[in-house]
Design an enzyme around this catalytic site. Structure first.
Site, PDB file in Angstrom:
ATOM      1  N   ARG A   1       0.300  -9.539  13.690  1.00 55.29           N
ATOM      2  CA  ARG A   1      -0.338  -8.549  12.816  1.00 55.29           C
ATOM      3  C   ARG A   1      -1.232  -9.209  11.767  1.00 55.29           C
ATOM      4  NH1 ARG A   1       4.396  -5.540  10.589  1.00 55.29           N
ATOM      5  NH2 ARG A   1       2.966  -4.055   9.676  1.00 55.29           N
TER       6      ARG A   1
ATOM      7  N   ARG B   1      11.464  -5.922   4.501  1.00 52.64           N
ATOM      8  CA  ARG B   1      11.253  -4.459   4.444  1.00 52.64           C
ATOM      9  C   ARG B   1      12.254  -3.732   5.339  1.00 52.64           C
ATOM     10  NH1 ARG B   1       5.373  -2.180   5.251  1.00 52.64           N
ATOM     11  NH2 ARG B   1       5.420  -3.510   7.105  1.00 52.64           N
TER      12      ARG B   1
ATOM     13  N   LYS C   1       0.832  -1.216   0.000  1.00 53.17           N
ATOM     14  CA  LYS C   1       0.000   0.000   0.000  1.00 53.17           C
ATOM     15  C   LYS C   1       0.864   1.262   0.000  1.00 53.17           C
ATOM     16  CE  LYS C   1      -2.057  -1.080   3.883  1.00 53.17           C
ATOM     17  NZ  LYS C   1      -1.308  -2.302   4.185  1.00 53.17           N
TER      18      LYS C   1
ATOM     19  N   ARG D   1      -9.433   0.418   9.421  1.00 56.50           N
ATOM     20  CA  ARG D   1      -8.894  -0.918   9.714  1.00 56.50           C
ATOM     21  C   ARG D   1      -9.825  -1.739  10.592  1.00 56.50           C
ATOM     22  NH1 ARG D   1      -2.886   0.415   9.200  1.00 56.50           N
ATOM     23  NH2 ARG D   1      -1.806  -1.570   9.393  1.00 56.50           N
TER      24      ARG D   1
ATOM     25  N   ARG E   1      11.540  -2.225  11.065  1.00 55.50           N
ATOM     26  CA  ARG E   1      10.530  -1.853  12.056  1.00 55.50           C
ATOM     27  C   ARG E   1      10.413  -2.942  13.107  1.00 55.50           C
ATOM     28  NH1 ARG E   1       5.346  -0.269   8.409  1.00 55.50           N
ATOM     29  NH2 ARG E   1       4.336  -1.291  10.173  1.00 55.50           N
TER      30      ARG E   1
HETATM   31  P1  ADP Z   1       2.326  -1.834   3.230  1.00 55.23           P
HETATM   32  O1  ADP Z   1       2.340  -0.330   3.139  1.00 55.23           O
HETATM   33  O2  ADP Z   1       1.081  -2.437   2.620  1.00 55.23           O
HETATM   34  O3  ADP Z   1       2.595  -2.347   4.609  1.00 55.23           O
HETATM   35  P2  ADP Z   1       4.860  -1.628   1.764  1.00 55.23           P
HETATM   36  O4  ADP Z   1       4.524  -0.729   0.621  1.00 55.23           O
HETATM   37  O5  ADP Z   1       5.644  -1.056   2.891  1.00 55.23           O
HETATM   38  O6  ADP Z   1       3.516  -2.362   2.312  1.00 55.23           O
HETATM   39  O7  ADP Z   1       5.615  -2.894   1.130  1.00 55.23           O
HETATM   40  C1  ADP Z   1       6.097  -3.937   1.962  1.00 55.23           C
HETATM   41  C2  ADP Z   1       7.456  -4.382   1.448  1.00 55.23           C
HETATM   42  O8  ADP Z   1       7.314  -5.002   0.186  1.00 55.23           O
HETATM   43  C3  ADP Z   1       8.461  -3.245   1.246  1.00 55.23           C
HETATM   44  O9  ADP Z   1       9.730  -3.710   1.623  1.00 55.23           O
HETATM   45  C4  ADP Z   1       8.398  -2.931  -0.263  1.00 55.23           C
HETATM   46  O10 ADP Z   1       9.644  -2.473  -0.755  1.00 55.23           O
HETATM   47  C5  ADP Z   1       8.053  -4.302  -0.830  1.00 55.23           C
HETATM   48  N1  ADP Z   1       7.143  -4.237  -1.968  1.00 55.23           N
HETATM   49  C6  ADP Z   1       6.052  -3.424  -2.114  1.00 55.23           C
HETATM   50  N2  ADP Z   1       5.415  -3.676  -3.262  1.00 55.23           N
HETATM   51  C7  ADP Z   1       6.103  -4.684  -3.869  1.00 55.23           C
HETATM   52  C8  ADP Z   1       5.935  -5.424  -5.085  1.00 55.23           C
HETATM   53  N3  ADP Z   1       4.906  -5.176  -5.902  1.00 55.23           N
HETATM   54  N4  ADP Z   1       6.824  -6.407  -5.364  1.00 55.23           N
HETATM   55  C9  ADP Z   1       7.846  -6.681  -4.532  1.00 55.23           C
HETATM   56  N5  ADP Z   1       8.067  -6.030  -3.364  1.00 55.23           N
HETATM   57  C10 ADP Z   1       7.201  -5.046  -3.039  1.00 55.23           C
HETATM   58  P1  AMP Z   2       1.201   0.382   9.104  1.00 54.22           P
HETATM   59  O1  AMP Z   2       2.359   1.326   8.956  1.00 54.22           O
HETATM   60  O2  AMP Z   2       0.024   0.736   8.241  1.00 54.22           O
HETATM   61  O3  AMP Z   2       1.618  -1.051   8.980  1.00 54.22           O
HETATM   62  O4  AMP Z   2       0.680   0.580  10.603  1.00 54.22           O
HETATM   63  C1  AMP Z   2       1.513   0.313  11.703  1.00 54.22           C
HETATM   64  C2  AMP Z   2       0.709   0.225  12.973  1.00 54.22           C
HETATM   65  O5  AMP Z   2       0.075   1.485  13.261  1.00 54.22           O
HETATM   66  C3  AMP Z   2      -0.438  -0.781  13.011  1.00 54.22           C
HETATM   67  O6  AMP Z   2      -0.004  -2.101  13.270  1.00 54.22           O
HETATM   68  C4  AMP Z   2      -1.276  -0.217  14.152  1.00 54.22           C
HETATM   69  O7  AMP Z   2      -0.717  -0.478  15.429  1.00 54.22           O
HETATM   70  C5  AMP Z   2      -1.174   1.288  13.919  1.00 54.22           C
HETATM   71  N1  AMP Z   2      -2.251   1.762  13.027  1.00 54.22           N
HETATM   72  C6  AMP Z   2      -2.103   2.327  11.796  1.00 54.22           C
HETATM   73  N2  AMP Z   2      -3.307   2.609  11.261  1.00 54.22           N
HETATM   74  C7  AMP Z   2      -4.228   2.204  12.166  1.00 54.22           C
HETATM   75  C8  AMP Z   2      -5.654   2.195  12.195  1.00 54.22           C
HETATM   76  N3  AMP Z   2      -6.376   2.657  11.170  1.00 54.22           N
HETATM   77  N4  AMP Z   2      -6.274   1.689  13.294  1.00 54.22           N
HETATM   78  C9  AMP Z   2      -5.562   1.227  14.331  1.00 54.22           C
HETATM   79  N5  AMP Z   2      -4.232   1.190  14.373  1.00 54.22           N
HETATM   80  C10 AMP Z   2      -3.566   1.666  13.301  1.00 54.22           C
END
Ligand code: ADP
Ligand code: AMP
Length: 219
Positions: free
Chosen positions: A167, A123, A13, A89, A156
């Site tokens: 998660r 990541r 995302k 969420r 992270r």
């Molecule tokens: P989210 O925001 O849904 O938690 P991220 O955008 O942070 O996910 O992506 C999670 C990990 O996967 C990151 O390390 C990113 O670089 C990698 N990633 C994201 N999209 C792709 C893709 N289409 N193919 C391969 N790796 C990806």
């Molecule tokens: P993310 O960066 O989207 O993976 O979010 C990291 C963490 O932030 C999640 O695991 C939750 O602890 C908190 N968080 C982010 N967005 C929300 C939401 N909409 N509702 C509750 N917790 C959230």
């Protein structure tokens, strides 16, 4: 344009948000990034949220609704448009959001559990800019260093294996049901195959959301 991205942690995302936000000049509003920023700056919200985040659980609905309301109602975000990444969420957040805000599309990210685990465990992020890397799929130019500042990347706390499991369970129980809820209460939704490589996902999104390609713009 106003978009809401919904999908499991690690589904890409944030990555797609950054690509489209740059292309369309939209604000990228990641609730996770906002909370981490508050944690790093030890604000009252950050102090309350720190342990919850590190445990892989969700911050309270009330706190999140307050934060989202404050963020989305700024003049800049109202006029410029945004991609909301990470909210809603829970069903309560979804109900509240749909009552107050209108968006162009809810975009669902479809991806398998195995891919999620591989993505999350590889990541790395640059905490001050929120730039996202992956050790295999989006590696930095120099190992473990941010491409722009040269500063260290971090993993992270909630991306460590034990927390990934928690998660994913939280997602399944609290977030997955909102997809059905949105499908029942709205017609402006679409799904994206998030399993594909980054650029393919971006191209699919651009086509699906009817956004013109750069080549077409240049004509
Ligand atoms: P989210 O925001 O849904 O938690 P991220 O955008 O942070 O996910 O992506 C999670 C990990 O996967 C990151 O390390 C990113 O670089 C990698 N990633 C994201 N999209 C792709 C893709 N289409 N193919 C391969 N790796 C990806
Ligand atoms: P993310 O960066 O989207 O993976 O979010 C990291 C963490 O932030 C999640 O695991 C939750 O602890 C908190 N968080 C982010 N967005 C929300 C939401 N909409 N509702 C509750 N917790 C959230």
């Amino acid at each position: 344009m106003k978009l809401v991205f919904i999908g499991p942690p690690g589904s890409g995302k944030g990555t797609l948000s950054k690509i489209l936000a740059t292309k369309l000049d939209l604000s990228h509003i990641s609730t996770g990034d906002i909370i981490r920023h508050n944690i790093n700056h030890k604000t009252p919200l950050g102090l309350q949220a720190k342990q919850i985040l590190e445990n892989g659980e969700l911050v309270s609905d009330d706190m999140m609704m307050e934060l989202v309301k404050l963020t989305l109602t700024t003049q800049e975000n109202k006029t410029k448009g945004y991609i909301l990444d990470g909210f809603p969420r829970t069903i309560a957040q979804t109900e509240w959001f749909m009552k107050i805000f209108e968006v162009d599309y809810y975009v669902f990210f479809n991806i398998s559990k195995d891919t999620i685990i591989e993505r999350i465990s590889g990541r790395r992020i640059h905490p001050t800019s929120n730039r996202i890397y992956h050790i295999k799929y989006a590696p930095p130019n120099v190992e473990n260093k941010d491409d722009i500042t040269g500063e260290n990347l971090i993993q992270r706390e909630d991306d460590k294996p034990k927390k990934i499991k928690i998660r994913l369970a939280v997602y399944q129980k609290q977030t997955f049901p909102i997809i059905e809820y949105i499908k029942k209460h709205a017609t402006n939704y679409c799904s994206i195959n998030a399993e594909q490589p980054e650029q393919t996902v971006a191209n699919e999104a651009i086509t699906m959301l009817n956004i013109s390609h750069p080549q077409e713009e240049a004509k």
